[in-house]
Design a protein around this motif. Structure first.
Motif, PDB file in Angstrom:
ATOM      1  N   MET A  38     -13.440  28.826  -6.107  1.00  0.00           N
ATOM      2  CA  MET A  38     -12.885  27.562  -5.613  1.00  0.00           C
ATOM      3  C   MET A  38     -11.355  27.557  -5.631  1.00  0.00           C
ATOM      4  N   HIS A  39     -10.747  27.847  -6.773  1.00  0.00           N
ATOM      5  CA  HIS A  39      -9.286  27.819  -6.871  1.00  0.00           C
ATOM      6  C   HIS A  39      -8.702  29.093  -7.461  1.00  0.00           C
ATOM      7  N   GLY A  40      -9.536  30.111  -7.614  1.00  0.00           N
ATOM      8  CA  GLY A  40      -9.035  31.426  -7.985  1.00  0.00           C
ATOM      9  C   GLY A  40      -8.806  31.688  -9.458  1.00  0.00           C
ATOM     10  N   ALA A  41      -9.258  30.817 -10.340  1.00  0.00           N
ATOM     11  CA  ALA A  41      -9.074  31.077 -11.774  1.00  0.00           C
ATOM     12  C   ALA A  41      -9.690  32.425 -12.133  1.00  0.00           C
ATOM     13  N   ARG A  42      -9.004  33.139 -13.036  1.00  0.00           N
ATOM     14  CA  ARG A  42      -9.469  34.475 -13.442  1.00  0.00           C
ATOM     15  C   ARG A  42      -9.752  34.478 -14.936  1.00  0.00           C
ATOM     16  N   PHE A  43     -10.954  34.925 -15.275  1.00  0.00           N
ATOM     17  CA  PHE A  43     -11.438  34.932 -16.652  1.00  0.00           C
ATOM     18  C   PHE A  43     -11.687  36.374 -17.074  1.00  0.00           C
ATOM     19  N   ARG A  44     -11.169  36.747 -18.246  1.00  0.00           N
ATOM     20  CA  ARG A  44     -11.421  38.098 -18.745  1.00  0.00           C
ATOM     21  C   ARG A  44     -12.915  38.319 -18.955  1.00  0.00           C
ATOM     22  N   VAL A  45     -13.412  39.442 -18.464  1.00  0.00           N
ATOM     23  CA  VAL A  45     -14.821  39.777 -18.663  1.00  0.00           C
ATOM     24  C   VAL A  45     -15.138  39.881 -20.151  1.00  0.00           C
ATOM     25  N   ASP A  46     -14.171  40.399 -20.929  1.00  0.00           N
ATOM     26  CA  ASP A  46     -14.447  40.708 -22.327  1.00  0.00           C
ATOM     27  C   ASP A  46     -14.633  39.487 -23.220  1.00  0.00           C
TER      28      ASP A  46
ATOM     29  N   VAL B  61     -11.941  34.253 -21.432  1.00  0.00           N
ATOM     30  CA  VAL B  61     -10.736  33.419 -21.449  1.00  0.00           C
ATOM     31  C   VAL B  61     -10.070  33.433 -20.072  1.00  0.00           C
ATOM     32  N   CYS B  62      -9.674  32.261 -19.611  1.00  0.00           N
ATOM     33  CA  CYS B  62      -8.962  32.156 -18.336  1.00  0.00           C
ATOM     34  C   CYS B  62      -7.511  32.558 -18.558  1.00  0.00           C
ATOM     35  N   VAL B  63      -7.074  33.567 -17.814  1.00  0.00           N
ATOM     36  CA  VAL B  63      -5.713  34.077 -17.971  1.00  0.00           C
ATOM     37  C   VAL B  63      -4.822  33.727 -16.779  1.00  0.00           C
ATOM     38  N   TRP B  64      -5.421  33.119 -15.764  1.00  0.00           N
ATOM     39  CA  TRP B  64      -4.637  32.690 -14.600  1.00  0.00           C
ATOM     40  C   TRP B  64      -5.400  31.592 -13.871  1.00  0.00           C
ATOM     41  N   GLY B  65      -4.691  30.576 -13.446  1.00  0.00           N
ATOM     42  CA  GLY B  65      -5.325  29.522 -12.661  1.00  0.00           C
ATOM     43  C   GLY B  65      -5.205  28.163 -13.326  1.00  0.00           C
ATOM     44  N   PRO B  66      -5.825  27.154 -12.715  1.00  0.00           N
ATOM     45  CA  PRO B  66      -5.645  25.779 -13.173  1.00  0.00           C
ATOM     46  C   PRO B  66      -6.241  25.483 -14.544  1.00  0.00           C
ATOM     47  N   CYS B  67      -7.089  26.350 -15.048  1.00  0.00           N
ATOM     48  CA  CYS B  67      -7.670  26.128 -16.386  1.00  0.00           C
ATOM     49  C   CYS B  67      -7.228  27.230 -17.348  1.00  0.00           C
ATOM     50  N   GLU B  68      -6.041  27.783 -17.122  1.00  0.00           N
ATOM     51  CA  GLU B  68      -5.522  28.857 -17.975  1.00  0.00           C
ATOM     52  C   GLU B  68      -5.569  28.444 -19.441  1.00  0.00           C
ATOM     53  N   GLY B  69      -6.066  29.360 -20.281  1.00  0.00           N
ATOM     54  CA  GLY B  69      -6.178  29.106 -21.715  1.00  0.00           C
ATOM     55  C   GLY B  69      -7.539  28.581 -22.130  1.00  0.00           C
ATOM     56  N   ARG B  70      -8.289  28.064 -21.180  1.00  0.00           N
ATOM     57  CA  ARG B  70      -9.654  27.615 -21.497  1.00  0.00           C
ATOM     58  C   ARG B  70     -10.612  28.781 -21.262  1.00  0.00           C
TER      59      ARG B  70
END
Ligand code: FES
Length: 114
Positions: free
Chosen positions: A75-83, A86-95
């Motif tokens: 939807m907005h491109g948030a990126r979450f580490r597979v491991d 954790v969201c490391v980029w996007g509108p929910c960074e840190g969640r």
């Protein structure tokens, strides 16, 4: 031992590195993503983006970036580490995506809850 719910098989992860699974559990519908990291470790997360509570993928089982290191919300491109989810980029960074406990038994990836 209680009968555990089968989420998918290891081979289901071969094509894209991830598998989306929908199931009725605990009296509600759940969407789960099972994913294999670059080190081969298999993990599972609730398939609910913490930004707007939407499922991540736009096409079936297409969750990962080209490196297979991050799950991407379509939807907005948030990126979450597979491991660790954790969201490391996007509108929910840190969640984080919520981790789902799994048990691996031979070829089967089972829900670890219950
Ligand atoms: S809904 Fe996932 S980044 Fe906005």
């Amino acid at each position: 031992m209680t009968d555990r719910i089968t989420l998918c098989r290891r081979a289901d992860l071969d094509a894209t590195g991830a598998k989306g699974v929908g199931l009725e559990y605990g009296g509600r519908w759940r969407e789960i993503v099972v994913v294999r990291g670059m080190d081969g470790t298999i993990r599972a997360y609730d398939n609910r983006c913490p930004h707007l509570d939407l499922t991540l993928e736009a096409r079936p089982d297409r969750f990962l970036d080209d490196n297979r290191s991050h799950l991407v919300c379509a939807m907005h491109g948030a990126r979450f580490r597979v491991d660790d989810g954790v969201c490391v980029w996007g509108p929910c960074e840190g969640r984080s995506l919520a981790q789902v406990a799994i048990v691996i038994s031979g070829d089967a990836i089972l829900l670890g809850e219950g």
